[in-house]
Design a protein around this motif. Structure first.
Motif, short mmCIF file in Angstrom:
data_model
loop_
_atom_site.label_atom_id
_atom_site.label_comp_id
_atom_site.label_asym_id
_atom_site.label_seq_id
_atom_site.Cartn_x
_atom_site.Cartn_y
_atom_site.Cartn_z
N PHE A 99 -16.55 -14.54 20.83
CA PHE A 99 -17.04 -14.01 22.12
C PHE A 99 -15.97 -14.02 23.21
N ASN A 100 -15.31 -15.19 23.39
CA ASN A 100 -14.30 -15.34 24.45
C ASN A 100 -14.80 -14.90 25.81
N LEU A 101 -16.01 -15.26 26.14
CA LEU A 101 -16.50 -15.01 27.50
C LEU A 101 -15.75 -15.93 28.46
N PHE A 102 -15.74 -15.56 29.74
CA PHE A 102 -15.10 -16.41 30.74
C PHE A 102 -16.11 -17.45 31.21
N VAL A 107 -22.84 -14.53 33.93
CA VAL A 107 -22.94 -13.40 33.00
C VAL A 107 -22.59 -12.10 33.73
N LEU A 108 -23.16 -11.92 34.91
CA LEU A 108 -22.92 -10.69 35.67
C LEU A 108 -21.44 -10.52 35.98
N ARG A 109 -20.82 -11.60 36.46
CA ARG A 109 -19.41 -11.50 36.86
C ARG A 109 -18.50 -11.28 35.64
N ASN A 110 -18.89 -11.84 34.50
CA ASN A 110 -18.14 -11.57 33.26
C ASN A 110 -18.03 -10.07 33.04
N ASP A 144 -27.63 -14.21 36.09
CA ASP A 144 -27.07 -15.29 36.90
C ASP A 144 -26.78 -16.55 36.09
N SER A 145 -27.05 -16.50 34.79
CA SER A 145 -26.75 -17.67 33.95
C SER A 145 -25.26 -17.75 33.69
N TYR A 146 -24.84 -18.92 33.19
CA TYR A 146 -23.46 -19.08 32.77
C TYR A 146 -23.41 -19.03 31.24
N PRO A 147 -22.27 -18.60 30.69
CA PRO A 147 -22.20 -18.44 29.23
C PRO A 147 -22.67 -19.68 28.46
N CYS A 148 -22.36 -20.89 29.00
CA CYS A 148 -22.71 -22.10 28.26
C CYS A 148 -24.23 -22.29 28.15
N GLU A 149 -24.99 -21.53 28.96
CA GLU A 149 -26.44 -21.68 28.92
C GLU A 149 -27.09 -20.71 27.94
N LEU A 150 -26.25 -19.88 27.28
CA LEU A 150 -26.79 -18.86 26.38
C LEU A 150 -26.61 -19.24 24.93
N SER A 151 -27.45 -18.66 24.07
CA SER A 151 -27.26 -18.83 22.63
C SER A 151 -26.07 -17.98 22.20
N GLY A 152 -25.58 -18.24 20.99
CA GLY A 152 -24.45 -17.48 20.47
C GLY A 152 -24.73 -15.98 20.46
N GLY A 153 -25.92 -15.63 20.04
CA GLY A 153 -26.26 -14.21 19.97
C GLY A 153 -26.29 -13.56 21.34
N ARG A 157 -23.85 -10.60 22.87
CA ARG A 157 -24.36 -9.38 23.51
C ARG A 157 -23.72 -9.19 24.89
N VAL A 158 -23.51 -10.31 25.61
CA VAL A 158 -22.82 -10.20 26.90
C VAL A 158 -21.40 -9.67 26.69
N SER A 159 -20.73 -10.16 25.64
CA SER A 159 -19.35 -9.74 25.44
C SER A 159 -19.30 -8.26 25.03
N ILE A 160 -20.34 -7.77 24.37
CA ILE A 160 -20.40 -6.33 24.07
C ILE A 160 -20.59 -5.55 25.38
N ALA A 161 -21.48 -6.06 26.22
CA ALA A 161 -21.69 -5.40 27.52
C ALA A 161 -20.40 -5.40 28.34
N ARG A 162 -19.67 -6.53 28.28
CA ARG A 162 -18.42 -6.64 29.02
C ARG A 162 -17.42 -5.57 28.57
N ALA A 163 -17.34 -5.38 27.24
CA ALA A 163 -16.42 -4.37 26.72
C ALA A 163 -16.89 -2.96 27.10
#
Lengths: 255, 234
Positions: A99-102, A107-110, A144-153, A157-163
Motif C-alpha cells: 500500500f505505502n500510504l502516507f 485518508v482524504l489528504r493521502n 477523516d480516518s488515518y491509514p492505521c485505523e483501516l483494514s488492509g483491504g 482501496r485508498v491507495s488505488i484511489a490515490r493513484a
C-alpha cells in the motif's frame, strides 16, 4: 497506438540479469496480467516501467512518448529529459503490494496531496475528486480516518484511489493482494474488476490465477527474466499452453 | 544559613537563571537546524562530504563538552598571538574583539551549538533512515519532486520518530549549561559555587540543584505532551 511499448528490455543488478530481452505491448483499454514464480522478474519489470529502477538496455514508450532508448553510441540506455520523464510518469499510476500510504495524512489528504502539489489543483477541486473516488471505493465514511485505523483491504482501496486521483492512462498493480488475507483479497479484486469494466488500461502482477483468467484480456507468463508465453487467458490456461506454463499452473493449483 | 540568607541566595540564583536559559535557548535554536543539515551532509552520496562530516561528529561526540568550551574560549586569543598562525587566520581573528561583553557568551554558544548539532544530527539521521523505502517510492510514483517528498512526506514522519530521543538531549542540555562556568561565564552553577564559599554552606548548591530539577521536570512534561499530540497516527 499502443499505450505501452516495451522492447528488448534488459535489467541487471551487478552480474545478475533479472530481465532478459522483454518485449510486449499494452493497448488502450486492455487488462494485462503478469504471472510467474517468485523471482521471475515481474516486479522488477513493473519497477523499470515506473522509473523506480533504471533499465540496463532496451526501449520503453508510454502513450507514444519515449521514456528510454538504447544508447545509439554504444551500450546502455539514454533516458528522456527530466520534463518528459515527469510527463510520462503522470500517465502512469502504481499500486504497491504494501500500500505505502502516507501514515501521517488522513485518508482524504493521502488522495488530495499529489493533485494539489503536483498538478496544482485547488483544495476544493482535489477534495471533490477524492470524495468521488472514495465513494467509488465504498470508503466515503473513512475520509477523516488515518491509514492505521483501516483494514488492509481498505488501505489498498485508498491507495488505488490515490493513484487514480492523478487520472493516469495506465494503472499498474504490483501484487495488490499479496499482503491481504483471502477475505480482503476479494474486495480488492472486485474494485479492479470494476475498473476493467470502466475501460481502464491496467497491468497487474498477480498470483491470483483465477482472477487473471477472469479479468485479463492478455496473460503474460514470466520465468527467470524472460516471457515464456503470452496470449489470451483461454490459451494460457487451456490445453494448448506450453509444457512449462502447464507445469507452473498445475503446481500452483496444488498450492 | 538563616532563612533570610537562603532567600537572598534564591533571589540571586533566580537572577542568574537568565544567562543559563540564554545558553539553553540559543543552543537549541541553532543546533537543531544545524543538526538537520549535518545529518543530510552525512547521508550525502558524495563520499568526501559524508566522510568529513563523520570526522566532525566523531570529534564532537568523542571529546568532553567542557574541554570544547575551554578551547572555544581560548582559541581566539591564543591563535592571535601564537607563532606560526597563518596570516589570513590572524586577520580573520582580528575582527573578533575578545574584550567585547558578549565575547564570552558567544564562545560558549559556539562550543555548545557545534557539540549539540553533532548529537542531533545522529538522532535525525537515524530518524530519516528509519522511514521505509516505500514512502519514497509512493511519493515518486505520484510524481512528487525530491524536495516535496522530503518536506511533505519524510520530514513530518521523522519529527514524530525523533521526539523521544531529542527530548533526552534537550533535558541533558539544561544541565550541561552548567559547564559554561568553567570559563567563568556567570550562570547558576558559578554563582552557587561562590555562595557556597561565602557562607561555607552546601545549601546554595542544593538550591541550584533544585533549579535544574524544576527545569528538567517542566521539559519532561512538555515533551510527553508533544509525544501525545503526535500520537494521532501509528
Amino acid at each position: 497506438m499502443a499505450m505501452l511499448e516495451v522492447k528488448n528490455l534488459r535489467k541487471c543488478f551487478g552480474d545478475l540479469e533479472v530481465l532478459k530481452d522483454i518485449s510486449f505491448n499494452v493497448e488502450k483499454g486492455e487488462v494485462v496480467a503478469i504471472i510467474g514464480p517468485s523471482g521471475s522478474g515481474k516486479s522488477t519489470l513493473l519497477r523499470c516501467i515506473n522509473q523506480l529502477e533504471k533499465a540496463s538496455d532496451g526501449k520503453i514508450s508510454v502513450c507514444g512518448m519515449d521514456m528510454l532508448e538504447d544508447n545509439p553510441k554504444g551500450s546502455g540506455v539514454v533516458y528522456a529529459d527530466a520534463r518528459l520523464l515527469r510527463d510520462i510518469r503522470l500517465k502512469i499510476g502504481l499500486v504497491f503490494q504494501n500500500f505505502n500510504l502516507f501514515p501521517h495524512f488522513s485518508v482524504l489528504r493521502n488522495i488530495t496531496e499529489a493533485p494539489m502539489i503536483v498538478l496544482k489543483k485547488s483544495k476544493e477541486e482535489a477534495e471533490k475528486t477524492a470524495i468521488e473516488l472514495l465513494k467509488k471505493m465504498g470508503l466515503e465514511a473513512k475520509a477523516d480516518s488515518y491509514p492505521c485505523e483501516l483494514s488492509g483491504g481498505q488501505q489498498q482501496r485508498v491507495s488505488i484511489a490515490r493513484a487514480l486521483a492523478l487520472s493516469p492512462e495506465i494503472l499498474f498493480f504490483d501484487e495488490p493482494t499479496s499482503a491481504l488475507d483471502p477475505e480482503l483479497t476479494g474486495e480488492i479484486l472486485k474494485v479492479i474488476r470494476k475498473l476493467a469494466d470502466d475501460g481502464m488500461t491496467m497491468v497487474i502482477v498477480t498470483h491470483e490465477m483465477a482472477f487473471a483468467r477472469d479479468v485479463a484480456d492478455k496473460v503474460i507468463f514470466m520465468e527467470n527474466g524472460v516471457i515464456v508465453e503470452e496470449g489470451a487467458p483461454e490459451q494460457l490456461f487451456g490445453n494448448d499452453a506450453t509444457e512449462r506454463t502447464k507445469q507452473f499452473l498445475q503446481r500452483f493449483s496444488q498450492g | 544559613m538563616t532563612s533570610q540568607e537562603i532567600l537572598n541566595v534564591v533571589k540571586l540564583l533566580l537572577e542568574y537563571l537568565v544567562p543559563t536559559l540564554k545558553v539553553f535557548g540559543f543552543t537549541l535554536l541553532f543546533s537543531v537546524p544545524l543538526g538537520m543539515v549535518v545529518a543530510l551532509l552525512k547521508m550525502c552520496k558524495f563520499k568526501p562530504i559524508s566522510y568529513l562530516t563523520n570526522i566532525y561528529i566523531l570529534i564532537m561526540r568523542g571529546t568532553p563538552l567542557m574541554l570544547q568550551v575551554i578551547v572555544a574560549f581560548y582559541a581566539v586569543p591564543m591563535l592571535k598571538n601564537g607563532e606560526g598562525t597563518p596570516q589570513f587566520i590572524v586577520n580573520l581573528l582580528n575582527n573578533i574583539d575578545i574584550k567585547d561583553e558578549n565575547y564570552m557568551f558567544n564562545a560558549v554558544l559556539v562550543a555548545f551549538v557545534l557539540n549539540y548539532a553533532a548529537y542531533f544530527a545522529e538522532i535525525f539521521r537515524g530518524g530519516i533512515e528509519s522511514i521505509p523505502k516505500g514512502q519514497y517510492e509512493a511519493a515518486a510514483a505520484l510524481s512528487m519532486t525530491r524536495t516535496q517528498t522530503f518536506f511533505k512526506i519524510i520530514l513530518p514522519q521523522v519529527v514524530k520518530r525523533v521526539v523521544p530521543a531529542s527530548a533526552n538531549e534537550v533535558i541533558t542540555l539544561v544541565k550541561d549549561t552548567s559547564l559554561a562556568n568553567v570559563v567563568a561565564y556567570a550562570e547558576i552553577t558559578l554563582k552557587a559555587k561562590q555562595q557556597m564559599q561565602l557562607y561555607s554552606s552546601l545549601v546554595p548548591l542544593f538550591i541550584a540543584g533544585a533549579f535544574y530539577f524544576v527545569l528538567a521536570t517542566v521539559l519532561t512534561i512538555v515533551f510527553s505532551y508533544v509525544e501525545k499530540k503526535l500520537d494521532y497516527y501509528k
